[in-house]
Design a protein around this motif. Structure first.
Motif, PDB file in Angstrom:
ATOM      1  N   ILE A 239     -15.203  33.914 -34.339  1.00  0.00           N
ATOM      2  CA  ILE A 239     -14.570  32.614 -34.098  1.00  0.00           C
ATOM      3  C   ILE A 239     -13.156  32.597 -34.653  1.00  0.00           C
ATOM      4  O   ILE A 239     -12.198  32.213 -33.966  1.00  0.00           O
ATOM      5  CB  ILE A 239     -15.418  31.488 -34.730  1.00  0.00           C
ATOM      6  N   GLU A 240     -13.009  33.015 -35.904  1.00  0.00           N
ATOM      7  CA  GLU A 240     -11.693  33.000 -36.539  1.00  0.00           C
ATOM      8  C   GLU A 240     -10.758  34.008 -35.881  1.00  0.00           C
ATOM      9  O   GLU A 240      -9.545  33.773 -35.771  1.00  0.00           O
ATOM     10  CB  GLU A 240     -11.845  33.305 -38.030  1.00  0.00           C
ATOM     11  N   HIS A 241     -11.299  35.147 -35.426  1.00  0.00           N
ATOM     12  CA  HIS A 241     -10.480  36.168 -34.779  1.00  0.00           C
ATOM     13  C   HIS A 241      -9.932  35.684 -33.444  1.00  0.00           C
ATOM     14  O   HIS A 241      -8.900  36.161 -32.963  1.00  0.00           O
ATOM     15  CB  HIS A 241     -11.313  37.436 -34.581  1.00  0.00           C
ATOM     16  N   ALA A 242     -10.609  34.695 -32.840  1.00  0.00           N
ATOM     17  CA  ALA A 242     -10.179  34.150 -31.550  1.00  0.00           C
ATOM     18  C   ALA A 242      -9.126  33.054 -31.710  1.00  0.00           C
ATOM     19  O   ALA A 242      -8.792  32.382 -30.725  1.00  0.00           O
ATOM     20  CB  ALA A 242     -11.381  33.607 -30.790  1.00  0.00           C
ATOM     21  N   GLN A 243      -8.589  32.868 -32.915  1.00  0.00           N
ATOM     22  CA  GLN A 243      -7.597  31.829 -33.161  1.00  0.00           C
ATOM     23  C   GLN A 243      -6.455  31.904 -32.140  1.00  0.00           C
ATOM     24  O   GLN A 243      -5.806  32.940 -31.969  1.00  0.00           O
ATOM     25  CB  GLN A 243      -7.037  31.980 -34.577  1.00  0.00           C
ATOM     26  N   ARG A 270     -13.808  21.825 -34.409  1.00  0.00           N
ATOM     27  CA  ARG A 270     -12.842  22.921 -34.366  1.00  0.00           C
ATOM     28  C   ARG A 270     -12.487  23.408 -35.761  1.00  0.00           C
ATOM     29  O   ARG A 270     -11.335  23.616 -36.105  1.00  0.00           O
ATOM     30  CB  ARG A 270     -11.566  22.494 -33.627  1.00  0.00           C
ATOM     31  N   VAL A 271     -13.518  23.576 -36.580  1.00  0.00           N
ATOM     32  CA  VAL A 271     -13.377  24.191 -37.902  1.00  0.00           C
ATOM     33  C   VAL A 271     -14.506  25.198 -38.058  1.00  0.00           C
ATOM     34  O   VAL A 271     -15.558  25.092 -37.422  1.00  0.00           O
ATOM     35  CB  VAL A 271     -13.439  23.153 -39.045  1.00  0.00           C
ATOM     36  N   VAL A 272     -14.291  26.199 -38.928  1.00  0.00           N
ATOM     37  CA  VAL A 272     -15.309  27.205 -39.189  1.00  0.00           C
ATOM     38  C   VAL A 272     -15.445  27.391 -40.699  1.00  0.00           C
ATOM     39  O   VAL A 272     -14.446  27.331 -41.433  1.00  0.00           O
ATOM     40  CB  VAL A 272     -14.952  28.551 -38.507  1.00  0.00           C
ATOM     41  N   GLU A 273     -16.689  27.575 -41.146  1.00  0.00           N
ATOM     42  CA  GLU A 273     -16.972  27.825 -42.558  1.00  0.00           C
ATOM     43  C   GLU A 273     -17.634  29.201 -42.666  1.00  0.00           C
ATOM     44  O   GLU A 273     -18.828  29.335 -42.381  1.00  0.00           O
ATOM     45  CB  GLU A 273     -17.887  26.755 -43.132  1.00  0.00           C
ATOM     46  N   PRO A 274     -16.887  30.228 -43.067  1.00  0.00           N
ATOM     47  CA  PRO A 274     -17.493  31.554 -43.224  1.00  0.00           C
ATOM     48  C   PRO A 274     -18.589  31.531 -44.291  1.00  0.00           C
ATOM     49  O   PRO A 274     -18.583  30.671 -45.192  1.00  0.00           O
ATOM     50  CB  PRO A 274     -16.311  32.432 -43.646  1.00  0.00           C
ATOM     51  N   LEU A 275     -19.524  32.463 -44.197  1.00  0.00           N
ATOM     52  CA  LEU A 275     -20.589  32.577 -45.199  1.00  0.00           C
ATOM     53  C   LEU A 275     -19.965  32.878 -46.557  1.00  0.00           C
ATOM     54  O   LEU A 275     -19.035  33.675 -46.674  1.00  0.00           O
ATOM     55  CB  LEU A 275     -21.560  33.697 -44.816  1.00  0.00           C
ATOM     56  N   GLY A 276     -20.496  32.222 -47.602  1.00  0.00           N
ATOM     57  CA  GLY A 276     -20.030  32.499 -48.957  1.00  0.00           C
ATOM     58  C   GLY A 276     -18.860  31.661 -49.394  1.00  0.00           C
ATOM     59  O   GLY A 276     -18.268  31.931 -50.449  1.00  0.00           O
ATOM     60  N   THR A 277     -18.490  30.633 -48.617  1.00  0.00           N
ATOM     61  CA  THR A 277     -17.386  29.760 -49.016  1.00  0.00           C
ATOM     62  C   THR A 277     -17.618  28.372 -48.446  1.00  0.00           C
ATOM     63  O   THR A 277     -18.277  28.211 -47.415  1.00  0.00           O
ATOM     64  CB  THR A 277     -16.032  30.281 -48.525  1.00  0.00           C
ATOM     65  N   ARG A 281     -11.950  26.076 -42.289  1.00  0.00           N
ATOM     66  CA  ARG A 281     -10.738  26.634 -41.707  1.00  0.00           C
ATOM     67  C   ARG A 281     -10.583  26.159 -40.266  1.00  0.00           C
ATOM     68  O   ARG A 281     -11.478  26.381 -39.433  1.00  0.00           O
ATOM     69  CB  ARG A 281     -10.780  28.166 -41.744  1.00  0.00           C
ATOM     70  N   PRO A 282      -9.476  25.500 -39.953  1.00  0.00           N
ATOM     71  CA  PRO A 282      -9.284  25.011 -38.577  1.00  0.00           C
ATOM     72  C   PRO A 282      -9.126  26.166 -37.602  1.00  0.00           C
ATOM     73  O   PRO A 282      -8.515  27.189 -37.923  1.00  0.00           O
ATOM     74  CB  PRO A 282      -8.007  24.171 -38.673  1.00  0.00           C
ATOM     75  N   VAL A 283      -9.657  25.992 -36.421  1.00  0.00           N
ATOM     76  CA  VAL A 283      -9.529  27.007 -35.363  1.00  0.00           C
ATOM     77  C   VAL A 283      -9.101  26.327 -34.068  1.00  0.00           C
ATOM     78  O   VAL A 283      -9.565  25.250 -33.730  1.00  0.00           O
ATOM     79  CB  VAL A 283     -10.846  27.788 -35.136  1.00  0.00           C
ATOM     80  N   ASP A 284      -8.177  26.978 -33.386  1.00  0.00           N
ATOM     81  CA  ASP A 284      -7.711  26.519 -32.064  1.00  0.00           C
ATOM     82  C   ASP A 284      -8.081  27.603 -31.071  1.00  0.00           C
ATOM     83  O   ASP A 284      -7.489  28.682 -31.063  1.00  0.00           O
ATOM     84  CB  ASP A 284      -6.203  26.285 -32.080  1.00  0.00           C
TER      85      ASP A 284
END
Length: 450
Positions: A239-243, A270-277, A281-284
């Motif tokens: 998801i974050e890599h597709a920003q 349109r936000v993502v929460e990675p495991l362990g945090t 983080r907003p994502v577009d």
């Protein structure tokens, strides 16, 4: 030479150094309905031909400076399919015959009647029109191949799909792609990305059914170092890599229900929460999902979240199965066969009558992917050993075969005419009313071919 603008293919370039000859022949040609441009020498004529290629060039052999034979050779070097008619004296006939063997369209020996010139020009123009039509078709096919083989075809179904994908690509909305196995869902997703404003960013693909449930969450959402046993360093999720770009989720129906809740939140906020945090983080990104099943039925059965289904289903793009666009099968097969033969370093085998019959009768449950693999086997000479079994198909009656042929012929003429019913009717030699009736009967829409 530049490509021909509308009407340029009907223009005649006539070259002769005698003014009386130019005037007389121009008058004859214009009375017959042609547009004529005359020149007294080859050099200015060649410049005009390069700037705007005509339909036919008629030139005297004996000219000051660059003669007619040399002019023909210059034209042939740049456009070997531009018809050149040579006008000769009796002493130049052997040279004109040699020029025809080299590619000149025709020659007229002086003195010649005006009817002979008119007839030669008309035949040359018919030849030129055919060449230009073939060029346009080849250009369209080459463009379709370059875009993606899944969009290669002339059927109304593929024309509509190509147009829909282009329209949706510019809208920048999430898309659900429906299609059977092997129909080209990732190709459609890639085209949605490539034709969108996000094309310069990442296209990130993930097959939800190809990874174990224990890995999918980390792959999709990412994780921080120490988030779980074995997480030695931070990993950016898909998801974050597709920003800024496009996230393609294939076989979305295979995603575990627990992860569907988290994905729904990503799509809504349109936000993502990675495991362990706990960091949000907003994502577009644009999300393109694909499935080979009816997600509505899956949601009703409780195997797929109803709210996620409705969130994914903002716009739906349905890919027609290959069996519903049979007029594209031979075209696709020839493309795949040539590509496979080139890859294997072999000569592409001819398409036999038996092979053609099999291609048109088989049901192709694996769609374009199955056809591609079959073409590879044919290129390797293994088609007989591993050809798929054709589904039983009832024999067509004579009237059914005639209707199928007629529908195909009308469709091809509409393609050639760009959807212009009047032009297609003229080519087919039928009244427009008759053609409109047949178009309605066969369920064709002229707008699909524009």
């Amino acid at each position: 030479m530049s490509s021909e603008p509308n009407g340029a293919s009907e223009r005649i370039v006539f070259i002769d150094d005698e003014e009386d000859v130019r005037r007389a022949n121009r008058q004859s040609l214009e009375l017959d309905g042609f547009t004529v441009e005359t020149f007294e020498a080859a050099e200015p004529a060649l410049a005009a031909i390069r700037a705007e290629p005509p339909g036919v060039v008629v030139t005297d052999v004996r000219l000051p400076g660059l003669d007619g034979r040399a002019l023909f050779e210059r034209i042939r070097a740049e456009d070997p399919n531009l018809p050149v008619i040579l006008i000769t004296g009796h002493g130049d006939i052997s040279m004109a015959v040699a020029a025809m063997r080299a590619g000149a369209y025709d020659f007229l020996a002086k003195p010649y009647p005006a009817e002979a010139l008119m007839g030669s020009v008309r035949r040359a123009l018919d030849h030129r029109r055919l060449v230009l039509e073939n060029r346009r078709l080849t250009a369209r096919l080459d463009a379709a191949i370059e875009e993606d083989p899944a969009f290669l075809g002339i059927s109304p179904e593929i024309v509509r799909l190509r147009r829909l994908v282009r329209d949706v690509a510019s809208a920048d909305v999430d898309v659900l792609v429906l299609g059977e196995t092997g129909s080209g869902k990732e190709v459609v997703a890639s085209a949605l990305h490539r034709w969108s404003r996000r094309a310069a960013k990442n296209f990130v693909a993930m097959n939800c059914g190809a990874l174990p449930d224990s890995v999918v969450e980390s792959e999709l959402f990412g994780h921080e170092a120490g988030a779980f046993t074995g997480a030695l360093k931070r990993r950016v999720g898909r998801i974050e890599h597709a920003q800024g770009g496009t996230l393609f989720l294939d076989e979305i129906e295979s995603m575990p229900l627990a992860l569907q809740v988290k994905l729904l939140r990503v799509l809504q906020e349109r936000v993502v929460e990675p495991l362990g945090t706990n960091e949000r983080r907003p994502v577009d990104m644009r999300v393109v999902s694909a499935t080979k099943v009816d997600l509505g039925q899956e949601a009703a059965a409780g195997t797929f979240r109803d709210d996620l289904y409705h969130r994914l289903n903002v716009v739906t793009v349905a890919i027609p199965p290959l069996r519903e666009r049979r007029e594209d099968i031979l075209l696709l097969f020839q493309h795949f066969l040539a590509r496979a033969a080139a890859r294997f370093g072999r000569e592409a085998p001819p398409v036999t009558a038996a092979m053609r019959d099999h291609l048109l009768r088989h049901s192709w449950p694996g769609n374009v992917r199955e056809l591609d693999h079959f073409a590879e086997r044919c290129a390797l000479g293994l088609a007989g050993q591993a050809a798929p079994e054709a589904a039983p198909t009832p024999a067509l009656t004579l009237s059914e075969q005639v209707e199928r042929f007629e529908r195909g012929l009308i469709r091809e003429e509409l393609i050639m005419a760009g959807g212009d019913v009047r032009g297609a009717a003229e080519s087919l030699g039928v009244p427009r009313k008759t053609l409109y009736d047949k178009i309605a009967r066969y369920g064709l829409a002229p707008t699909d071919f524009r």
